[in-house]
Scaffold this motif. Structure first.
Motif, PDB file in Angstrom:
ATOM      1  N   PHE B 245       0.843  -1.206   0.000  1.00 34.56           N
ATOM      2  CA  PHE B 245       0.000   0.000   0.000  1.00 34.56           C
ATOM      3  C   PHE B 245       0.878   1.257   0.000  1.00 34.56           C
ATOM      4  CE2 PHE B 245      -3.733  -2.558   1.428  1.00 34.56           C
ATOM      5  CZ  PHE B 245      -4.603  -2.102   0.458  1.00 34.56           C
ATOM      6  N   LEU B 248       2.303   1.687  -3.478  1.00 35.97           N
ATOM      7  CA  LEU B 248       1.243   2.102  -4.385  1.00 35.97           C
ATOM      8  C   LEU B 248       0.956   3.590  -4.190  1.00 35.97           C
ATOM      9  CD1 LEU B 248      -0.402   0.680  -6.509  1.00 35.97           C
ATOM     10  CD2 LEU B 248      -2.093   0.079  -4.798  1.00 35.97           C
ATOM     11  N   ILE B 252       1.563   6.415  -6.976  1.00 30.26           N
ATOM     12  CA  ILE B 252       0.417   7.213  -7.435  1.00 30.26           C
ATOM     13  C   ILE B 252       0.722   8.709  -7.317  1.00 30.26           C
ATOM     14  CG2 ILE B 252      -1.922   7.914  -6.740  1.00 30.26           C
ATOM     15  CD1 ILE B 252      -2.425   4.830  -6.305  1.00 30.26           C
ATOM     16  N   LEU B 260      -5.162  11.337 -10.406  1.00 31.19           N
ATOM     17  CA  LEU B 260      -6.527  11.438 -10.920  1.00 31.19           C
ATOM     18  C   LEU B 260      -7.148  10.049 -11.084  1.00 31.19           C
ATOM     19  CD1 LEU B 260      -8.852  13.140 -12.226  1.00 31.19           C
ATOM     20  CD2 LEU B 260      -7.733  12.725 -14.419  1.00 31.19           C
ATOM     21  N   GLY B 261      -6.382   9.171 -11.718  1.00 35.93           N
ATOM     22  CA  GLY B 261      -6.871   7.798 -11.931  1.00 35.93           C
ATOM     23  C   GLY B 261      -7.192   7.109 -10.610  1.00 35.93           C
ATOM     24  N   ALA B 262      -6.288   7.286  -9.647  1.00 40.21           N
ATOM     25  CA  ALA B 262      -6.476   6.640  -8.345  1.00 40.21           C
ATOM     26  C   ALA B 262      -7.705   7.192  -7.627  1.00 40.21           C
ATOM     27  CB  ALA B 262      -5.228   6.823  -7.493  1.00 40.21           C
ATOM     28  N   ILE B 264     -10.403   8.305  -9.080  1.00 40.30           N
ATOM     29  CA  ILE B 264     -11.584   7.714  -9.735  1.00 40.30           C
ATOM     30  C   ILE B 264     -11.801   6.270  -9.256  1.00 40.30           C
ATOM     31  CG2 ILE B 264     -12.537   6.992 -11.975  1.00 40.30           C
ATOM     32  CD1 ILE B 264     -11.016   9.410 -13.210  1.00 40.30           C
ATOM     33  N   ALA B 265     -10.690   5.551  -9.061  1.00 40.81           N
ATOM     34  CA  ALA B 265     -10.783   4.125  -8.691  1.00 40.81           C
ATOM     35  C   ALA B 265     -10.702   3.913  -7.190  1.00 40.81           C
ATOM     36  CB  ALA B 265      -9.677   3.348  -9.395  1.00 40.81           C
ATOM     37  N   ASN B 267     -12.518   3.586  -4.608  1.00 35.97           N
ATOM     38  CA  ASN B 267     -13.297   2.574  -3.885  1.00 35.97           C
ATOM     39  C   ASN B 267     -12.699   1.173  -4.008  1.00 35.97           C
ATOM     40  OD1 ASN B 267     -15.088   4.358  -2.843  1.00 35.97           O
ATOM     41  ND2 ASN B 267     -16.562   4.144  -4.536  1.00 35.97           N
ATOM     42  N   ALA B 268     -11.971   0.944  -5.098  1.00 36.85           N
ATOM     43  CA  ALA B 268     -11.321  -0.360  -5.259  1.00 36.85           C
ATOM     44  C   ALA B 268     -10.242  -0.542  -4.192  1.00 36.85           C
ATOM     45  CB  ALA B 268     -10.710  -0.485  -6.657  1.00 36.85           C
ATOM     46  N   PHE B 269      -9.450   0.511  -3.967  1.00 38.49           N
ATOM     47  CA  PHE B 269      -8.400   0.435  -2.938  1.00 38.49           C
ATOM     48  C   PHE B 269      -9.035   0.232  -1.565  1.00 38.49           C
ATOM     49  CE2 PHE B 269      -6.682   3.278  -6.262  1.00 38.49           C
ATOM     50  CZ  PHE B 269      -5.591   2.508  -6.651  1.00 38.49           C
ATOM     51  N   SER B 271     -11.883  -1.130  -0.843  1.00 36.84           N
ATOM     52  CA  SER B 271     -12.409  -2.495  -0.695  1.00 36.84           C
ATOM     53  C   SER B 271     -11.299  -3.492  -0.389  1.00 36.84           C
ATOM     54  CB  SER B 271     -13.128  -2.925  -1.975  1.00 36.84           C
ATOM     55  OG  SER B 271     -14.211  -2.076  -2.220  1.00 36.84           O
ATOM     56  N   VAL B 272     -10.141  -3.332  -1.066  1.00 43.05           N
ATOM     57  CA  VAL B 272      -9.029  -4.253  -0.812  1.00 43.05           C
ATOM     58  C   VAL B 272      -8.556  -4.104   0.630  1.00 43.05           C
ATOM     59  CG1 VAL B 272      -6.648  -4.842  -1.415  1.00 43.05           C
ATOM     60  CG2 VAL B 272      -8.293  -4.350  -3.218  1.00 43.05           C
ATOM     61  N   ARG B 275     -10.972  -5.756   2.898  1.00 48.31           N
ATOM     62  CA  ARG B 275     -10.897  -7.217   2.764  1.00 48.31           C
ATOM     63  C   ARG B 275      -9.745  -7.779   3.594  1.00 48.31           C
ATOM     64  NH1 ARG B 275     -11.809  -9.425  -3.326  1.00 48.31           N
ATOM     65  NH2 ARG B 275     -11.610 -11.646  -2.904  1.00 48.31           N
ATOM     66  N   GLY B 276      -8.676  -7.035   3.663  1.00 47.36           N
ATOM     67  CA  GLY B 276      -7.502  -7.507   4.406  1.00 47.36           C
ATOM     68  C   GLY B 276      -7.523  -7.106   5.869  1.00 47.36           C
TER      69      GLY B 276
END
Lengths: 333, 333
Positions: B245, B248, B252, B260-262, B264-265, B267-269, B271-272, B275-276
């Motif tokens: 992390f 990453l 980023i 910018l991309g991060a 937008i995405a 919620n994916a980070f 969620s991961v 999960r952990g």
């Protein structure tokens, strides 16, 4: 210098091995001869396919290959004409100074340990597996050569790891951390406490106990452990990194918006993957044997093979083994 | 049922503990009484700050706190009036059926082991630490209660882990994997080979040796190991996830486009990370002691405390300890 490469070692041999050899020969003028062991026709075909022809290459035929299901002792018993056996013999006969193999790790350890014997002052060899720490190269030592280790073996590993990092990598005073279950001096098992006591008097920069979460960001150069623990640690790191990428991928795929964001930021993911990859390290030195043996990952790419050959050359040119013997002579004085 | 919560245990106690208790009491009507141990005034103040008043709560004063620098034996020697000592005594006296503590792990193990003793057929307790495997809950057992384990201890752990997963979590035939350095039966140390032999005859679903990279995605329910190895594995997972992390994040931040991309995405980070996270598991059961003890992470949030209390309640209501004694009686028959 003369280097032997196990032409049949690895999941993608001989293709990746030959392609790696091609890259290595283009880069390194200090290689006088590169001996390739394995089935002559197979290797010739692979060389042709890769467009590799270099006068420094000499194929030394070996009719057998140790595969992943063979026992570690196969090169010494059932498969005495295997590519790793022939490779180890070439060094023993003085025809080369180092071996690189991406084949069966245990077989490489057994073949070189038995044929070359140990350096003076060494009881058992240890695999020094590179890990991408924040501050640079970390070594997990031993990563699995010696799973039933004795305390004095770990002290020898500490000395060998220090010498390797100092003379080959250029780390001035490598920090040795003993893998345990708490940072306080008394924490650990009977085994680690005995090692702890011995390390306090050893000619190394021992910084004390470390824990599993100290591997990457505490500036530790040698993560010292018995071969069982080291192997478990190494594979746990791999497994955790793999599952995190898998989860990230599946979470990104969960929505088109996330996919768009990830596409825009994709170079960040790529960089993290590269940072964690073994490819740039190329291989793990097997420290303690009387010769240079670099062990590659089974799934080595051409780039990993090239870098593994580089590590072999550097270990030879920096005279790591004579330095190890010198330092070990100081132990117990 | 009556549950004791160590009000002073954890890096963020009593705040997070009290907030977790509030959440737990709101959710669980099966808690008749919740005994909170620790300094009475401190706990009263924290309850007021959290807006917690529930007639089921009873504060039991304890004048001391075991902190991270104390030895594991502190609750039995230097700090006999600590919050964990008083908590263990309440169960011993029959005033409660389970303890949850996010304090000093070794101290919780020592206090409960010595005061409650072992279940019939158990030599040593083992910590069952949850890991978020692909197929569901995996348990690293033992995660550090017993670092100098004997082979028969691991067989007892295998039985206890199976019983816990079967009766509390509802896993029909939990798969037991023995942590080793290769999947073949003969791989490992003298210790693991002895455990392997014993497990073949034990009343559990033993699937053989596993490696560090099999923890998350091979469907293994119990990752069986001695406490030293288990603790190292658990912390290595944590350390690897943390560094990934971190990398990453830094990759980023290296460019505005990646940022910018991060974004937008993002919620994916998230969620991961979720999960952990250990938060949803809440705590690790200490299996083998004659009572229920759930050990929380030192940095437990209110949510983790709530879930830790849930695990304690479920262990009581599913009668995990009587089932463990029944199953262990089958060993060696």
């Amino acid at each position: 210098m003369n280097i032997v490469v196990d032409g049949m070692g690895g999941d993608f041999a001989p293709k990746n091995v030959i392609e790696g050899v091609k890259l290595a020969l283009a880069e390194r003028k200090d290689i006088t001869k590169l001996l390739l062991t394995g089935d002559e026709q197979t290797l010739k075909n692979a060389m042709q396919a890769a467009g590799l022809s270099d006068r420094r290459i000499e194929i030394v035929h070996a009719s057998q290959v140790v595969d992943m299901h063979d026992p570690a002792t196969a090169p010494l018993r059932q498969k005495k004409d295997s590519s790793i056996t022939v490779a180890a013999d070439l060094v023993k006969k003085g025809e080369a100074e180092a071996v690189f193999s991406a084949g069966h790790t245990g077989a490489s350890v057994a073949a070189t340990s038995v044929k070359w014997r140990m350096l003076k002052g060494v009881d058992r060899p240890g695999i020094a597996s590179p890990v991408p720490a924040e501050h640079g190269l970390g070594l997990i030592l031993d990563a699995g050569a010696n799973v039933d280790a004795k305390p004095q073996h770990l002290v020898q590993y500490a000395v060998m790891g220090s010498v390797y990092l100092k003379h080959v990598i250029g780390v001035q005073s490598p920090k040795i951390g003993l893998m345990s279950v708490g940072e306080e001096d008394h924490k650990g098992t009977d085994f680690t406490r005995e090692v702890f006591g011995l390390l306090k008097d050893a000619p190394v920069n021992f910084v004390g106990n470390i824990e599993g979460n100290d591997i990457f960001d505490k500036g530790i150069d040698v993560i010292l452990c018995d071969g069982f623990t080291g192997n478990v640690v190494l594979k746990t790191c791999e497994g955790t990194a793999k599952i995190m990428f898998k989860w990230l991928k599946s979470e990104i795929k969960a929505s088109p918006l996330r996919m768009l964001g990830a596409l825009i930021a994709k170079n960040a993911f790529k960089s993290v993957k590269e940072r964690g990859s073994y490819e740039s390290y190329g291989g793990s030195p097997l420290l303690g044997v009387n010769g240079i043996c670099i062990i590659g990952h089974g799934s080595s790419s051409a780039l990993a093979v090239k870098n593994g050959i580089r590590v072999a050359c550097e270990s030879v040119s920096h005279r790591v083994n004579p330095h190890i013997e010198e330092e070990l002579a100081k132990l117990g004085k």
